[in-house]
Design a protein around this motif. Structure first.
Motif, short mmCIF file in Angstrom:
data_model
loop_
_atom_site.label_atom_id
_atom_site.label_comp_id
_atom_site.label_asym_id
_atom_site.label_seq_id
_atom_site.Cartn_x
_atom_site.Cartn_y
_atom_site.Cartn_z
N GLU A 164 0.82 -1.21 0.00
CA GLU A 164 0.00 0.00 0.00
C GLU A 164 0.86 1.26 0.00
O GLU A 164 0.49 2.28 -0.57
N LYS A 165 2.03 1.17 0.62
CA LYS A 165 2.89 2.35 0.73
C LYS A 165 3.79 2.51 -0.48
O LYS A 165 4.38 3.58 -0.69
N GLU A 166 3.93 1.46 -1.28
CA GLU A 166 4.76 1.55 -2.48
C GLU A 166 4.03 2.44 -3.50
O GLU A 166 2.86 2.19 -3.80
N LYS A 167 4.72 3.46 -4.01
CA LYS A 167 4.05 4.45 -4.85
C LYS A 167 3.31 3.82 -6.03
O LYS A 167 2.16 4.10 -6.29
N ASP A 168 4.03 3.01 -6.79
CA ASP A 168 3.39 2.30 -7.90
C ASP A 168 3.73 0.83 -7.76
O ASP A 168 4.69 0.34 -8.33
N PRO A 207 -3.41 -4.61 2.33
CA PRO A 207 -4.60 -4.37 3.15
C PRO A 207 -5.69 -5.39 2.81
O PRO A 207 -5.81 -5.80 1.66
N VAL A 208 -6.44 -5.82 3.82
CA VAL A 208 -7.53 -6.76 3.56
C VAL A 208 -8.88 -6.26 4.06
O VAL A 208 -9.87 -6.97 3.97
N SER A 209 -8.92 -5.04 4.61
CA SER A 209 -10.20 -4.55 5.10
C SER A 209 -11.14 -4.25 3.93
O SER A 209 -10.69 -3.97 2.82
N GLY A 216 -10.64 -2.48 -3.25
CA GLY A 216 -10.12 -2.19 -4.60
C GLY A 216 -8.60 -2.23 -4.62
O GLY A 216 -7.99 -2.78 -5.54
N ILE A 217 -7.97 -1.65 -3.59
CA ILE A 217 -6.50 -1.65 -3.50
C ILE A 217 -6.01 -3.09 -3.40
O ILE A 217 -5.09 -3.51 -4.09
#
Lengths: 115, 296
Positions: B86-90, B110-112, B117-118
């Motif tokens: 999630e913190k990696e820009k791309d 993330p799994v929430s 979508g992420i």
């Protein structure tokens, strides 16, 4: 009168999660008159979980409007058919597992050495 | 002392070493040193749970005597600092650099439900890298994609965990890939308790029920739930002749073509969350059709 919703536009070409499936509810309900057409063109993958959630939503929404599903590739069509057919059938549960309980590391290690 | 080598193909070896270390750490009140001086080769089924355990056990653990090669390997697989997708820009672009490697590094995602979508974009990118690494297509790729999707969606739906973890390594000579998924959530038993299943009272009970597809919902209209584990294990073990493991709380489940076991663990060995291990043979199997395993 017909309104078409494209799954590839709404969600993407890979339909994975139950949460994603719920995104179809608002566009369906925004159609006040006529038939809703849900298009699966360009969709290459659908999970069983997505299909189950989606089928539940469609069953519910069909109580108040007409909905057709279009342009499904074979895998999408088969997955949706399996899920749709299974929804109201008792699940076939197979209890074949052998249970082992270990109270100490030594006996557990002996078992782990065999697997 | 860390093991020298977990190079055999038995999943029991990884668990044996992992459980022994967990037991040693749990029974110690002092700072702990993990001595890697004899270590040459370790398996993903051992390494991902090990590093997650290190991060959450609450003990001060120091890794020492790493050889240059082990240190370098640990660096590349993100053992020292798990890659936060999630913190990696791309992330999609970043992960592409692994397309020529034999592993997917340790990744936290993330799994929430609010980040679904992420999560799905990350999962899709990982799937594409696996496809490129293994040079697979068609049915085998669909099966791997299906299993990862179903099992990770289970984490989202049931674990109450904020993050999931994945690590994979493939073995081109033996033609199989080991994939490890994990979360730090409420365990399978916890997910049954959360929805009021008071009839399921132990980790062994819970893992047995999950393995046969008993939904946490237990409602007629939810009859089609609970297929994630059932269809994945069937597809993997019966269709691909692979192996399927789940470790949750104080129990684990394992299935291959010949064996189907639920195992209760000694009281001082438990995982607060769930770990899933998949050993997936990926050689060309023209008779395999993943769609045939969807009925559960």
């Amino acid at each position: 009168m017909e309104t078409k919703i494209l799954m590839s536009d709404l969600i993407g070409t890979e339909l994975r999660s139950r949460t994603e499936a719920r995104k179809i509810i608002a566009p369906i309900r925004s159609v006040k008159m006529g038939k809703v057409l849900i298009g699966f063109s360009d969709v290459t993958f659908i999970s069983r979980s997505f299909a189950d959630e989606f089928c539940g939503i469609i069953e519910n929404e069909r109580l108040s409007r007409s909905i057709d599903l279009l342009d499904k590739c074979d895998n999408v069509d088969i997955t949706l058919s399996i899920v749709m057919e299974n929804r109201n059938m008792p699940k076939s549960v197979q209890k074949n597992s052998e249970t082992k309980e270990f109270s100490d590391m030594e006996s557990l290690s002996d078992f782990l050495a065999t697997i | 002392m860390m093991p020298n080598k977990i190079g055999d193909n038995r999943i029991g070896s990884s668990f044996n070493h992992l459980f022994t270390i967990m037991q040693q750490v749990n029974s110690s009140d002092e700072d702990i040193e993990w001595d890697f001086s004899n270590t040459e080769l370790l398996n993903p089924f051992f390494l991902l749970p090990l590093v997650l355990y290190k991060n959450k056990c609450g003990k001060n653990i120091k890794c020492t005597h790493l050889s240059t090669s082990v240190n370098s390997y640990f660096g590349t697989i993100h053992f020292f600092e798990i890659l936060d997708a999630e913190k990696e820009k791309d992330f999609c672009l970043y992960i592409e650099k692994y397309s020529q490697k034999r592993y997917i590094p340790m990744i936290k995602f993330p799994v929430s439900k609010c980040k679904d979508g992420i999560k799905n974009n990350i999962l899709s990118a990982i799937g594409k890298i696996l496809k490129a690494q293994l040079n697979i297509k068609g049915e085998i790729y669909s099966a791997i994609d299906y299993m990862l999707t179903e099992l990770i969606d289970n984490i989202t739906e049931h674990s109450n965990s904020e993050y999931g973890y994945i690590f994979a390594q493939y073995y081109p000579k033996e033609k199989y890939i080991d994939i490890c998924l994990a979360d730090n959530g409420i365990t399978i038993l916890g997910s049954y308790i959360k929805v009021g299943r008071s009839d399921i009272t132990s980790d062994v009970d819970a893992i047995r029920n999950a393995s046969i597809g008993i939904s946490t919902k237990n409602l007629p209209e939810a009859e089609n739930r609970g297929y994630g584990i059932v269809t994945s294990k069937k597809m993997l073990t019966e269709g691909l002749n692979g192996q399927f493991f789940v470790f949750s709380g104080g129990a684990f489940y394992r299935k291959n073509r010949e064996n189907d076991n639920v195992v209760g663990l000694p009281s001082n060995i438990r995982w607060d969350g769930t770990v899933i291990l998949l050993r997936i043979p990926y050689s060309d199997n023209r008779d395999f059709k993943y769609i045939e395993y969807l009925e559960g």
